[in-house]
Structure formats: structure tokens, C-alpha cells
Design a protein around this motif. Structure first.
Motif, short mmCIF file in Angstrom:
data_model
loop_
_atom_site.label_atom_id
_atom_site.label_comp_id
_atom_site.label_asym_id
_atom_site.label_seq_id
_atom_site.Cartn_x
_atom_site.Cartn_y
_atom_site.Cartn_z
N LEU A 158 63.05 10.86 11.25
CA LEU A 158 61.98 10.00 10.75
C LEU A 158 61.52 10.46 9.36
O LEU A 158 61.36 9.64 8.45
CB LEU A 158 60.80 10.01 11.73
CG LEU A 158 59.74 8.95 11.44
CD1 LEU A 158 60.25 7.57 11.82
CD2 LEU A 158 58.45 9.25 12.17
N LEU A 159 61.33 11.77 9.19
CA LEU A 159 60.89 12.30 7.90
C LEU A 159 61.90 11.99 6.80
O LEU A 159 61.54 11.65 5.67
CB LEU A 159 60.66 13.81 7.98
CG LEU A 159 59.54 14.29 8.92
CD1 LEU A 159 59.51 15.81 8.98
CD2 LEU A 159 58.18 13.75 8.48
N ARG A 160 63.19 12.09 7.16
CA ARG A 160 64.24 11.79 6.17
C ARG A 160 64.26 10.30 5.82
O ARG A 160 64.51 9.93 4.68
CB ARG A 160 65.60 12.27 6.68
CG ARG A 160 65.74 13.80 6.60
CD ARG A 160 66.99 14.31 7.28
NE ARG A 160 68.22 13.81 6.73
CZ ARG A 160 68.84 14.29 5.66
NH1 ARG A 160 68.31 15.30 5.00
NH2 ARG A 160 69.96 13.77 5.24
N TYR A 161 64.01 9.44 6.81
CA TYR A 161 63.92 8.00 6.52
C TYR A 161 62.73 7.73 5.59
O TYR A 161 62.86 7.00 4.61
CB TYR A 161 63.73 7.21 7.82
CG TYR A 161 65.00 6.59 8.37
CD1 TYR A 161 65.93 7.36 9.05
CD2 TYR A 161 65.26 5.23 8.24
CE1 TYR A 161 67.09 6.81 9.57
CE2 TYR A 161 66.41 4.66 8.75
CZ TYR A 161 67.32 5.44 9.42
OH TYR A 161 68.46 4.88 9.93
N VAL A 162 61.58 8.31 5.96
CA VAL A 162 60.37 8.09 5.16
C VAL A 162 60.53 8.68 3.76
O VAL A 162 60.00 8.17 2.79
CB VAL A 162 59.15 8.71 5.89
CG1 VAL A 162 57.91 8.72 5.00
CG2 VAL A 162 58.86 7.94 7.17
N GLY A 163 61.29 9.79 3.69
CA GLY A 163 61.47 10.45 2.40
C GLY A 163 60.34 11.41 2.09
O GLY A 163 60.14 11.80 0.95
N SER A 164 59.60 11.84 3.13
CA SER A 164 58.48 12.74 2.88
C SER A 164 58.86 14.20 3.05
O SER A 164 58.09 15.09 2.70
CB SER A 164 57.31 12.39 3.79
OG SER A 164 57.69 12.44 5.15
N CYS A 165 60.06 14.47 3.60
CA CYS A 165 60.56 15.84 3.73
C CYS A 165 62.07 15.74 3.82
O CYS A 165 62.59 14.83 4.46
CB CYS A 165 59.99 16.47 5.01
SG CYS A 165 60.75 18.05 5.48
N ASP A 166 62.78 16.68 3.16
CA ASP A 166 64.24 16.55 3.18
C ASP A 166 64.85 17.03 4.49
O ASP A 166 66.04 16.82 4.75
CB ASP A 166 64.87 17.24 1.97
CG ASP A 166 64.64 18.75 1.96
OD1 ASP A 166 64.43 19.33 3.04
OD2 ASP A 166 64.66 19.34 0.87
N GLY A 167 64.05 17.70 5.33
CA GLY A 167 64.54 18.10 6.65
C GLY A 167 65.59 19.19 6.64
O GLY A 167 66.23 19.44 7.66
N ASN A 168 65.78 19.86 5.49
CA ASN A 168 66.80 20.91 5.42
C ASN A 168 66.31 22.17 6.13
O ASN A 168 65.65 23.01 5.53
CB ASN A 168 67.15 21.24 3.96
CG ASN A 168 67.87 20.08 3.30
OD1 ASN A 168 68.47 19.24 3.97
ND2 ASN A 168 67.79 20.02 1.99
N MET A 169 66.63 22.27 7.41
CA MET A 169 66.08 23.37 8.20
C MET A 169 66.63 24.72 7.75
O MET A 169 65.94 25.72 7.83
CB MET A 169 66.34 23.12 9.69
CG MET A 169 65.64 21.85 10.16
SD MET A 169 65.72 21.58 11.93
CE MET A 169 64.38 22.59 12.52
N ASP A 170 67.89 24.73 7.26
CA ASP A 170 68.44 26.02 6.85
C ASP A 170 67.84 26.51 5.52
O ASP A 170 67.99 27.67 5.17
CB ASP A 170 69.98 25.99 6.80
CG ASP A 170 70.50 24.78 6.06
OD1 ASP A 170 69.66 23.96 5.59
OD2 ASP A 170 71.73 24.64 5.92
N GLU A 171 67.15 25.63 4.79
CA GLU A 171 66.44 26.06 3.58
C GLU A 171 64.96 26.30 3.88
O GLU A 171 64.17 26.52 2.97
CB GLU A 171 66.58 25.01 2.47
CG GLU A 171 68.00 24.88 1.96
CD GLU A 171 68.14 23.81 0.86
OE1 GLU A 171 67.13 23.16 0.51
OE2 GLU A 171 69.26 23.64 0.37
N GLY A 172 64.60 26.16 5.15
CA GLY A 172 63.20 26.39 5.54
C GLY A 172 62.28 25.22 5.27
O GLY A 172 61.07 25.34 5.39
N SER A 173 62.84 24.05 4.92
CA SER A 173 61.98 22.89 4.64
C SER A 173 61.32 22.36 5.91
O SER A 173 60.41 21.55 5.84
CB SER A 173 62.80 21.73 4.08
OG SER A 173 63.35 22.06 2.87
#
Ligand code: ADP
Ligand code: MG
Length: 493
Positions: free
Chosen positions: A189-204
Motif C-alpha cells: 500500500l505504501l509503495r502504491y501511495v508513494g509515501s514510502c519506498d518500502g526498501n526494508m533492507d535499507e531500513g526504510s
């Protein structure tokens, strides 16, 4: 709401249910930090993205970044949550080497977003709706680096002051699978909205995992909080091992204490980090340097109209309006980029959606995905454009190309970048439906295989495939399979 057999931990005294609530920290996609103009790009030289505000120099004043407010509101709307048109920042006081202010600016009493909900589906197909308690905006801390020097620690303040949304779930999660599905759905959902890139391995995106156990029907037990778990798999693992630990502890006569724990991915266990503070320990108070955040209905309406079609709605539409199977709809909507590529492809065919969508969906998920996987490329880097794909689908739909020919043409497209129409013309790859040529090939094959014809006529029907294969071979793979079948049946009757 969540009607299913509860997931349990088997103990010596019987089954234990688990209760889980997740606090997900999602770094807000924004060019600059929550209260300063410093950049936020990941992976920059240490301490190269630090303004005087982030370094907490005396006399510096925070200025709220409007884009972060907008992203939090858009995220709240996507979760169907209550939007608070008046919210306020508080200081959470604590000492940390990588937090030079000595306090974190957060929103305890008046968060920007209130209650909402997220529908989830586990890999086993179990559906549930998980309540959202709140979303608040806060600053991230910097990073202490302990492994670069034998006796000293380094501090990198690049992350200090970056905007985080803390998305707090209700304690509605009941199994490791649900915890994993919740984080995956939230990330999507966050990636669709564009409010967070969701890159868990970068700690986002990272989660604090709250777990307690209880006997069926009993009130909630005491929870522990496992901090900063940064992958879906680790979150599921942390839930499972922590529930097991608590059951063993209680059954062994111990009691669970409210504490903060750490997950060690190496050993797959959790260990105590510190006893859990309560809110009053932090001496929260309204930040005197910042005005309350206020906006009007027009701002909320503008945020709402900026949202794309969201995954749940898109998936439902792919099934109902485009006639896709639930599986294809799920695969094609998993990522916004994939769905966009697919929709551009369908539109480029110029055919009614419902007529071409299934063919297009099958082609994307098998042929295109297969090729991209082989090439190690993302769909955004596809060597074949949606327009070229659409032309290929149209050639197949109108009968110019058979399935096998279309695959052959696709391989040439991948290699040369040529358009399929041009490939068909230049290499004479058109499917042959002309019965004259096909009948001639069949006659030759029947004449050369009198023994097999006799066996077939005597009832060995499996030989039909042999004749189809021989005919296709004689026609260099270009014969229309339907016509070959029909003419062979007639010739062998
Ligand atoms: P804190 O910052 O003190 O951890 P929050 O309110 O931010 O408090 O978060 C509490 C989290 O713990 C929420 O996600 C909530 O759903 C979860 N939670 C509360 N009670 C329990 C419980 N008994 N068992 C498991 N999770 C719980
Ligand atoms: Mg917490």
C-alpha cells in the motif's frame, strides 16, 4: 471478523493463543527532512546530509516540511483512517549518542492520523482485517557505528531528522502468518501511495513486534516489544520464537515482564535489551518551537484526489471487469509498476479490455516475466515496450501467429528490439491456414507412414499426436494448429 481456527502454541498445559500488534516505522518519501532542508538520499557519505538543525546547534529552529504532512495524510486516507485536521508535535526526552537534541520530536497526544484498517490475506488464503490505531509523524535518529574502530564508536547523522510515519496496529494479529501478511500488505500500500519506498533492507521500513500469549478467552497477557525487525521473514520468526519463549516461561513458573527485546537473525532468538519505559518516563511535552499542524478539508480532498487506484480495488476490478483469475489479478497488482505496464499494454492493443485482458495477462505473467527473470531485469527495464507487446498479442488474436510462432517472434523481439509486425514480414513467420498446403503435407505423411495409419485406424488413437507433430514439422511450425487438427481428422477418418 477473523473467523478461522486460531493459530496456537502447544504447551504442557494445553494450547496458547497469541496476540500481536505491530508498530511499523516507515521512512517518508520526501526530498528533505521533517524539520530541515537537508537531503535524505540513502547511502550518501556519512554526515554529508546534516543541517545545523539536524546537528541540534544552539538556537536552530525546526521548520515543518509540508510534503511530509501531505504524505502522512495520503497514507491515512489510503488506510481509510480518520484524518486529524489539527495535530501537534511533542518532545520525547531521552539520551542517545546519535540523537544530538536530547529529545525526539514526535506526536504522542495528538497524532495526525487516527483509526483505520487494513485488509490482509495470508499465503494460505486466510482473510482478516487488522485495525490501525494511529499514524504519527516523528524524526528518525542518526546511526551509531560500532564496528569501524576497536575502541571508539562513530556517529552518522545523515538519518537524523528524516521523517518517519509510525503506523501502529491494534493488537488484532493472531499468527505469524498474519503478521507477515500485514507487513506485506502495508508495504504494498505504501509503495502504491508513494509515501514510502518500502526498501526494508535499507531500513526504510522496520517493525517493533509486540507479542503476548494467553489461554483461549482469557484477557490479554503482558506484552514484550521486539525492536527494529527489518524483514517480513524475520518479523514472522520473531513472533513465533517470542510466543514460544513466553509459553515456556509461564509454564515453567515464571512471569512475562514488559520489556524491550532484540531479535538476532543469526540465532533466530530474541534477547532482553532493557526494561520497557512507560510514556511518563519520557517527560513528553508539547514542542514549544512548533505551532500545531492545521489544514482544511480542501487540503484533505486534494490529498485524496492524488491517490492512485489502490491494490484491493485494482485487484477486484481485474477480476470483475477484465475477467482475470484471482491468481492473475493478484500477481499483476502486486506492484504498481507491473499493473501500470499491463494496463498500458491492454490499452495499446486497441481492443475492448474484456476481450484481450486474459490473453494479455497470461502473456505478461508467463512469457514476459520469464524473459525478464532470465535477463535479470525489472519490468521498468523491459527490452520490449507495451506497444510492441500489444502488436504481438494482436497478431496472435487475429490468427496471423499461432502460440508457438508468437513465442518465436517474441524471442526475436527480445534479441533485436524489432517490432513483431516487421519480424513476421521480414522472416515470413506468418501462420499458414491455407488448407491446400496443409492437405498436401498431410497426404505426404500418410503415404510415408502406412503402418502407423493402419494402427491408428485399428484404434491406437494416441498416434494422432504423432501425425500432428509430423505435419507441423513439414510446415516448419507455421501451420495453424486448429486447421491441422481438423484436416488430419478428416484425412484419417
Ligand atoms: P509503545 O510505544 O509503548 O510501544 P504504542 O501504543 O505505540 O506503545 O504501541 C503498542 C503496540 O502494542 C500496539 O501495536 C498494540 O497493538 C500492541 N499491543 C498492546 N497490547 C498488547 C498485548 N497485550 N499483546 C500484544 N500486543 C499488544
Ligand atoms: Mg512501541
Amino acid at each position: 471478523m477473523n473467523a478461522h481456527t486460531p493459530w496456537t502454541v502447544k504447551g504442557a498445559t494445553g494450547d496458547w493463543e497469541i496476540v500481536v500488534g505491530l508498530e511499523v516505522h516507515a521512512q517518508v518519501t520526501a526530498q528533505s527532512k521533517l524539520f530541515s532542508g537537508a537531503a535524505t538520499a540513502f547511502g550518501a557519505e556519512p554526515n554529508s546530509q546534516v543541517s545545523l538543525v539536524d546537528a541540534a546547534m544552539p538556537g536552530m529552529l525546526p521548520v515543518l516540511n509540508g510534503e511530509c504532512v501531505r504524505q502522512a495524510v495520503r497514507t491515512g486516507l489510503a488506510l481509510g483512517a480518520e484524518i486529524h485536521k489539527w495535530s501537534r508535535f511533542d518532545r520525547k526526552n531521552y539520551f542517545y549518542a546519535d540523537l544530538p537534541q536530547g529529545y525526539q520530536i514526535s506526536q504522542l497526544y495528538h497524532p495526525i492520523v487516527g483509526e483505520g484498517a487494513l485488509a490482509i490475506e495470508t499465503e494460505e488464503g486466510e482473510h482478516a482485517v487488522i485495525g490501525i490505531e494511529r499514524i504519527h509523524l516523528e524524526q528518525d535518529a542518526g546511526k551509531s557505528v560500532h564496528d569501524l574502530h576497536p575502541t571508539m564508536s562513530y556517529v552518522d547523522l545523515n538519518r537524523s531528522g528524516c521523517a518517519l510515519m509510525e503506523i501502529v496496529s491494534k493488537p488484532d494479529i493472531r499468527s505469524p502468518a498474519q503478521a507477515g501478511a500485514y507487513v506485506a500488505a502495508l508495504r504494498q500500500l505504501l509503495r502504491y501511495v508513494g509515501s514510502c519506498d518500502g526498501n526494508m533492507d535499507e531500513g526504510s521500513m522496520r517493525a517493533d513486534v509486540n507479542v503476548s500469549v494467553r489461554k483461549a478467552g482469557a484477557p490479554f497477557g503482558t506484552r514484550t516489544e521486539t525492536k527494529n525487525v527489518n524483514s517480513v521473514r524475520f518479523i514472522m520468526q520473531a513472533v513465533e520464537v517470542e510466543a514460544r519463549r513466553q509459553v515456556d516461561l509461564i509454564e515453567g513458573g515464571g512471569i512475562v515482564v514488559q520489556e524491550t527485546r532484540l531479535f538476532d537473525p543469526g540465532t533466530g532468538t530474541t534477547r532482553s535489551m532493557r526494561s520497557k519505559e512507560d510514556a511518563h518516563d519520557y517527560r513528553y511535552f508539547p514542542d514549544p518551537d512548533l505551532l500545531p499542524v492545521e489544514f482544511d478539508d480542501a487540503f484533505v480532498a486534494d490529498c485524496l484526489s492524488s491517490l492512485p487506484e489502490l491494490p484491493v480495488a485494482k485487484r477486484a476490478r481485474y477480476e470483475s471487469a477484465l475477467g482475470l483469475t484471482p491468481y492473475l489479478a493478484a500477481v499483476l497488482t502486486a506492484e504498481k509498476d507491473t499493473a501500470a505496464w499491463f494496463e498500458t499494454l491492454v490499452a495499446a492493443t486497441g481492443k475492448p479490455e474484456a476481450e484481450i485482458a486474459l490473453r494479455a495477462a497470461n502473456w505478461v505473467t508467463s512469457d514476459l516475466f520469464g524473459a525478464l527473470k532470465r535477463l535479470g531485469k525489472d519490468i521498468s527495464e523491459s527490452p520490449v515496450s507495451p506497444a510492441a507487446g500489444a502488436e504481438l498479442l494482436a497478431l496472435q488474436a487475429e490468427g496471423t501467429l499461432s502460440g508457438p510462432l508468437a513465442k518465436q517472434v517474441f524471442e526475436i523481439m527480445l534479441e533485436t528490439g524489432e517490432m513483431p509486425g516487421a519480424i513476421v514480414e521480414a522472416r515470413g513467420l506468418k501462420q499458414v491456414s491455407d488448407t491446400g498446403a496443409i492437405d498436401a503435407a498431410i497426404a505426404a505423411i500418410i503415404a510415408a507412414n502406412a503402418d502407423k495409419v493402419a494402427q491408428y485406424k485399428a484404434g491406437k488413437e494416441a498416434l494422432f499426436g504423432f501425425f500432428v507433430g509430423q505435419t507441423m514439422k513439414a510446415m516448419a511450425g507455421k501451420a495453424n494448429p486448429a486447421v491441422v487438427n481438423e484436416r488430419l481428422k478428416a484425412a484419417l477418418a
